[in-house]
Design a protein around this motif. Sequence first.
Motif, PDB file in Angstrom:
ATOM      1  N   ALA A  31     -18.460 -13.432 -16.696  1.00  0.00           N
ATOM      2  CA  ALA A  31     -18.346 -14.534 -17.648  1.00  0.00           C
ATOM      3  C   ALA A  31     -16.917 -15.040 -17.730  1.00  0.00           C
ATOM      4  CB  ALA A  31     -18.828 -14.089 -19.026  1.00  0.00           C
ATOM      5  N   MET A  32     -15.965 -14.124 -17.735  1.00  0.00           N
ATOM      6  CA  MET A  32     -14.556 -14.491 -17.861  1.00  0.00           C
ATOM      7  C   MET A  32     -14.094 -15.323 -16.667  1.00  0.00           C
ATOM      8  SD  MET A  32     -11.817 -13.929 -19.866  1.00  0.00           S
ATOM      9  CE  MET A  32     -11.695 -12.303 -20.610  1.00  0.00           C
ATOM     10  N   ALA A  33     -14.682 -15.051 -15.498  1.00  0.00           N
ATOM     11  CA  ALA A  33     -14.168 -15.638 -14.261  1.00  0.00           C
ATOM     12  C   ALA A  33     -14.483 -17.118 -14.113  1.00  0.00           C
ATOM     13  CB  ALA A  33     -14.732 -14.879 -13.062  1.00  0.00           C
ATOM     14  N   ASP A  34     -15.645 -17.560 -14.579  1.00  0.00           N
ATOM     15  CA  ASP A  34     -16.016 -18.921 -14.229  1.00  0.00           C
ATOM     16  C   ASP A  34     -16.719 -19.708 -15.331  1.00  0.00           C
ATOM     17  OD1 ASP A  34     -16.148 -20.916 -11.962  1.00  0.00           O
ATOM     18  OD2 ASP A  34     -18.260 -20.790 -12.500  1.00  0.00           O
ATOM     19  N   PRO A  35     -17.885 -19.276 -15.816  1.00  0.00           N
ATOM     20  CA  PRO A  35     -18.631 -20.173 -16.708  1.00  0.00           C
ATOM     21  C   PRO A  35     -18.053 -20.304 -18.107  1.00  0.00           C
ATOM     22  CG  PRO A  35     -19.789 -18.090 -16.501  1.00  0.00           C
ATOM     23  CD  PRO A  35     -18.629 -18.031 -15.542  1.00  0.00           C
ATOM     24  N   LEU A  36     -17.295 -19.311 -18.563  1.00  0.00           N
ATOM     25  CA  LEU A  36     -16.836 -19.325 -19.947  1.00  0.00           C
ATOM     26  C   LEU A  36     -15.698 -20.307 -20.232  1.00  0.00           C
ATOM     27  CD1 LEU A  36     -16.978 -18.137 -22.811  1.00  0.00           C
ATOM     28  CD2 LEU A  36     -15.406 -16.332 -22.038  1.00  0.00           C
ATOM     29  N   PRO A  37     -14.611 -20.331 -19.459  1.00  0.00           N
ATOM     30  CA  PRO A  37     -13.437 -21.133 -19.853  1.00  0.00           C
ATOM     31  C   PRO A  37     -13.721 -22.586 -20.205  1.00  0.00           C
ATOM     32  CG  PRO A  37     -12.853 -19.650 -18.078  1.00  0.00           C
ATOM     33  CD  PRO A  37     -14.341 -19.533 -18.237  1.00  0.00           C
ATOM     34  N   PRO A  38     -14.469 -23.362 -19.395  1.00  0.00           N
ATOM     35  CA  PRO A  38     -14.658 -24.769 -19.784  1.00  0.00           C
ATOM     36  C   PRO A  38     -15.464 -24.936 -21.070  1.00  0.00           C
ATOM     37  CG  PRO A  38     -16.000 -24.216 -17.855  1.00  0.00           C
ATOM     38  CD  PRO A  38     -15.071 -23.073 -18.074  1.00  0.00           C
ATOM     39  N   ARG A  39     -16.455 -24.076 -21.284  1.00  0.00           N
ATOM     40  CA  ARG A  39     -17.256 -24.165 -22.503  1.00  0.00           C
ATOM     41  C   ARG A  39     -16.434 -23.726 -23.719  1.00  0.00           C
ATOM     42  NH1 ARG A  39     -20.499 -23.055 -18.214  1.00  0.00           N
ATOM     43  NH2 ARG A  39     -22.601 -23.956 -18.171  1.00  0.00           N
ATOM     44  N   LEU A  40     -15.633 -22.684 -23.534  1.00  0.00           N
ATOM     45  CA  LEU A  40     -14.784 -22.232 -24.627  1.00  0.00           C
ATOM     46  C   LEU A  40     -13.733 -23.292 -24.964  1.00  0.00           C
ATOM     47  CD1 LEU A  40     -13.953 -20.009 -26.564  1.00  0.00           C
ATOM     48  CD2 LEU A  40     -12.583 -18.996 -24.722  1.00  0.00           C
ATOM     49  N   GLY A  41     -13.203 -23.919 -23.935  1.00  0.00           N
ATOM     50  CA  GLY A  41     -12.225 -24.979 -24.166  1.00  0.00           C
ATOM     51  C   GLY A  41     -12.806 -26.118 -24.980  1.00  0.00           C
ATOM     52  N   ARG A  42     -14.050 -26.495 -24.692  1.00  0.00           N
ATOM     53  CA  ARG A  42     -14.701 -27.565 -25.450  1.00  0.00           C
ATOM     54  C   ARG A  42     -14.851 -27.181 -26.921  1.00  0.00           C
ATOM     55  NH1 ARG A  42     -18.417 -28.462 -22.106  1.00  0.00           N
ATOM     56  NH2 ARG A  42     -19.975 -26.998 -22.897  1.00  0.00           N
ATOM     57  N   PHE A  43     -15.233 -25.914 -27.165  1.00  0.00           N
ATOM     58  CA  PHE A  43     -15.377 -25.454 -28.545  1.00  0.00           C
ATOM     59  C   PHE A  43     -14.051 -25.532 -29.282  1.00  0.00           C
ATOM     60  CE2 PHE A  43     -14.672 -21.912 -31.475  1.00  0.00           C
ATOM     61  CZ  PHE A  43     -15.632 -22.186 -32.444  1.00  0.00           C
ATOM     62  N   LEU A  44     -12.981 -25.054 -28.662  1.00  0.00           N
ATOM     63  CA  LEU A  44     -11.684 -25.021 -29.333  1.00  0.00           C
ATOM     64  C   LEU A  44     -11.160 -26.421 -29.626  1.00  0.00           C
ATOM     65  CD1 LEU A  44     -10.079 -22.119 -27.271  1.00  0.00           C
ATOM     66  CD2 LEU A  44     -10.751 -22.043 -29.679  1.00  0.00           C
ATOM     67  N   VAL A  45     -11.432 -27.362 -28.743  1.00  0.00           N
ATOM     68  CA  VAL A  45     -11.013 -28.750 -28.984  1.00  0.00           C
ATOM     69  C   VAL A  45     -11.820 -29.361 -30.119  1.00  0.00           C
ATOM     70  CG1 VAL A  45     -10.982 -31.076 -27.998  1.00  0.00           C
ATOM     71  CG2 VAL A  45     -10.149 -29.151 -26.647  1.00  0.00           C
ATOM     72  N   ASP A  46     -13.122 -29.087 -30.125  1.00  0.00           N
ATOM     73  CA  ASP A  46     -14.003 -29.675 -31.141  1.00  0.00           C
ATOM     74  C   ASP A  46     -13.883 -28.995 -32.500  1.00  0.00           C
ATOM     75  OD1 ASP A  46     -14.913 -31.413 -29.225  1.00  0.00           O
ATOM     76  OD2 ASP A  46     -16.775 -30.317 -28.821  1.00  0.00           O
ATOM     77  N   HIS A  47     -13.357 -27.759 -32.534  1.00  0.00           N
ATOM     78  CA  HIS A  47     -13.284 -27.010 -33.789  1.00  0.00           C
ATOM     79  C   HIS A  47     -11.861 -26.470 -33.980  1.00  0.00           C
ATOM     80  CE1 HIS A  47     -17.553 -26.971 -32.647  1.00  0.00           C
ATOM     81  NE2 HIS A  47     -17.792 -26.948 -33.947  1.00  0.00           N
ATOM     82  N   PRO A  48     -10.921 -27.320 -34.352  1.00  0.00           N
ATOM     83  CA  PRO A  48      -9.523 -26.890 -34.485  1.00  0.00           C
ATOM     84  C   PRO A  48      -9.295 -25.881 -35.604  1.00  0.00           C
ATOM     85  CG  PRO A  48      -9.822 -29.123 -35.326  1.00  0.00           C
ATOM     86  CD  PRO A  48     -11.101 -28.758 -34.642  1.00  0.00           C
ATOM     87  N   ASP A  49     -10.286 -25.672 -36.481  1.00  0.00           N
ATOM     88  CA  ASP A  49     -10.115 -24.711 -37.568  1.00  0.00           C
ATOM     89  C   ASP A  49     -10.335 -23.274 -37.127  1.00  0.00           C
ATOM     90  OD1 ASP A  49      -9.612 -26.802 -39.204  1.00  0.00           O
ATOM     91  OD2 ASP A  49     -11.531 -26.783 -40.244  1.00  0.00           O
ATOM     92  N   PHE A  50     -10.766 -23.071 -35.884  1.00  0.00           N
ATOM     93  CA  PHE A  50     -11.068 -21.722 -35.417  1.00  0.00           C
ATOM     94  C   PHE A  50     -10.246 -21.361 -34.187  1.00  0.00           C
ATOM     95  CE2 PHE A  50     -14.936 -23.095 -37.595  1.00  0.00           C
ATOM     96  CZ  PHE A  50     -15.098 -22.041 -38.486  1.00  0.00           C
ATOM     97  N   ASP A  51      -9.827 -20.110 -34.160  1.00  0.00           N
ATOM     98  CA  ASP A  51      -9.232 -19.524 -32.970  1.00  0.00           C
ATOM     99  C   ASP A  51     -10.230 -18.523 -32.393  1.00  0.00           C
ATOM    100  OD1 ASP A  51      -6.902 -20.937 -33.406  1.00  0.00           O
ATOM    101  OD2 ASP A  51      -5.981 -19.301 -34.545  1.00  0.00           O
ATOM    102  N   VAL A  52     -10.064 -18.186 -31.128  1.00  0.00           N
ATOM    103  CA  VAL A  52     -10.918 -17.193 -30.481  1.00  0.00           C
ATOM    104  C   VAL A  52     -10.040 -16.111 -29.876  1.00  0.00           C
ATOM    105  CG1 VAL A  52     -12.570 -16.755 -28.618  1.00  0.00           C
ATOM    106  CG2 VAL A  52     -12.782 -18.821 -30.003  1.00  0.00           C
ATOM    107  N   ALA A  53     -10.279 -14.865 -30.287  1.00  0.00           N
ATOM    108  CA  ALA A  53      -9.603 -13.710 -29.683  1.00  0.00           C
ATOM    109  C   ALA A  53     -10.482 -13.235 -28.545  1.00  0.00           C
ATOM    110  CB  ALA A  53      -9.400 -12.615 -30.722  1.00  0.00           C
ATOM    111  N   LEU A  54     -10.093 -13.559 -27.319  1.00  0.00           N
ATOM    112  CA  LEU A  54     -10.917 -13.309 -26.132  1.00  0.00           C
ATOM    113  C   LEU A  54     -10.418 -12.073 -25.398  1.00  0.00           C
ATOM    114  CD1 LEU A  54     -13.122 -14.262 -24.129  1.00  0.00           C
ATOM    115  CD2 LEU A  54     -11.348 -15.680 -23.043  1.00  0.00           C
ATOM    116  N   GLN A  55     -11.347 -11.209 -25.027  1.00  0.00           N
ATOM    117  CA  GLN A  55     -10.982  -9.995 -24.311  1.00  0.00           C
ATOM    118  C   GLN A  55     -12.064  -9.653 -23.297  1.00  0.00           C
ATOM    119  OE1 GLN A  55     -10.136  -6.641 -26.851  1.00  0.00           O
ATOM    120  NE2 GLN A  55     -10.167  -5.182 -25.173  1.00  0.00           N
ATOM    121  N   GLU A  56     -11.630  -9.229 -22.115  1.00  0.00           N
ATOM    122  CA  GLU A  56     -12.583  -8.781 -21.085  1.00  0.00           C
ATOM    123  C   GLU A  56     -12.887  -7.301 -21.269  1.00  0.00           C
ATOM    124  OE1 GLU A  56     -12.837  -8.074 -16.255  1.00  0.00           O
ATOM    125  OE2 GLU A  56     -11.335  -9.456 -17.057  1.00  0.00           O
TER     126      GLU A  56
END
Length: 302
Positions: free
Chosen positions: A112-137
């Motif tokens: 998940a970390m390698a490919d499908p997650l980053p673009p979807r996570l990026g969209r969430f962070l742009v659309d929801h500036p009130d939230f941060d994500v602590a991401l860990q593999e």
Amino acid sequence: MSDHPRAAAYRVLPFDLRLFAAVVEHGSITGAASVMSLSLAAASARLKALEASVAVRLLDRSKAGAAPTPAGRAFARHAERVLAELESLHSAMARFGRGLRGTIRLLCNTAAMADPLPPRLGRFLVDHPDFDVALQEASSDAVLDALRSGRAELGIVADYVDPEGLVSIPWLPDRLVAVVPAKHAVAHRRTVSYTELLAHPMVGLSPESGLSRFLTREAQRGGRTAQHRVRVSGFDAAAQLVAASVGVGVMPERAAERSSGQAVRVVPLSDPWAERQLLICLNEEARRFPGVQALIESLCSA
């Protein structure tokens, strides 16, 4: 009564941690005193009190300056971590003070970390500036453990693990394939088994990665051991080494397709376990955490 009579004496202030870190950085108490807006006498007194508190000499002092002792170097490493955690604490509390909702802890496996997650996570962070994500593999097993113990709100795992007791949402296919040099003996095969692949030198990820742990277990089940020529931190680096004919590797099909070309061939694995699916997992309590449902929706959107 405490079994550690000196425990009460350990009263280390964050200011003193910063002062000590400044001494290590600048190589002198004078330089540290200047950046911390202290007199030399006051800085020296605080450092002596710090050494008395931990009951060990932390600095070697000389006319040339001050250098950490072996104990001081260990102290500096711990101080760095403590100060980083304090900064994180202050940042989180400041967000709450401004009416923001906080941080979502998201753990995911290597695929998940390698490919499908980053673009979807990026969209969430742009659309929801009130939230941060602590991401860990982490490995899929470790992700489930973290969710069950409440150390994460959301996790992404491969479906070879059992998410019993958790909510699981099918996410994306996660097919594992072999990547081999273009002139390799199996380069033009329609499929290859992992057992066959283990007969050749391997290029892999770090032993701590979730995919490496999974592949190690599969090799052990067949009574085999992989011979790794080299281990790297990511799929792109692994593919470059495969292209240089260092060895063969295994990675998710999406990552492999980025590297397929004249120097590298992608060969599907014939093993049943290679046809996997990624699952989004969470516990029931996490559903009430602000932002979790919105993050799930962002991950599941096309």
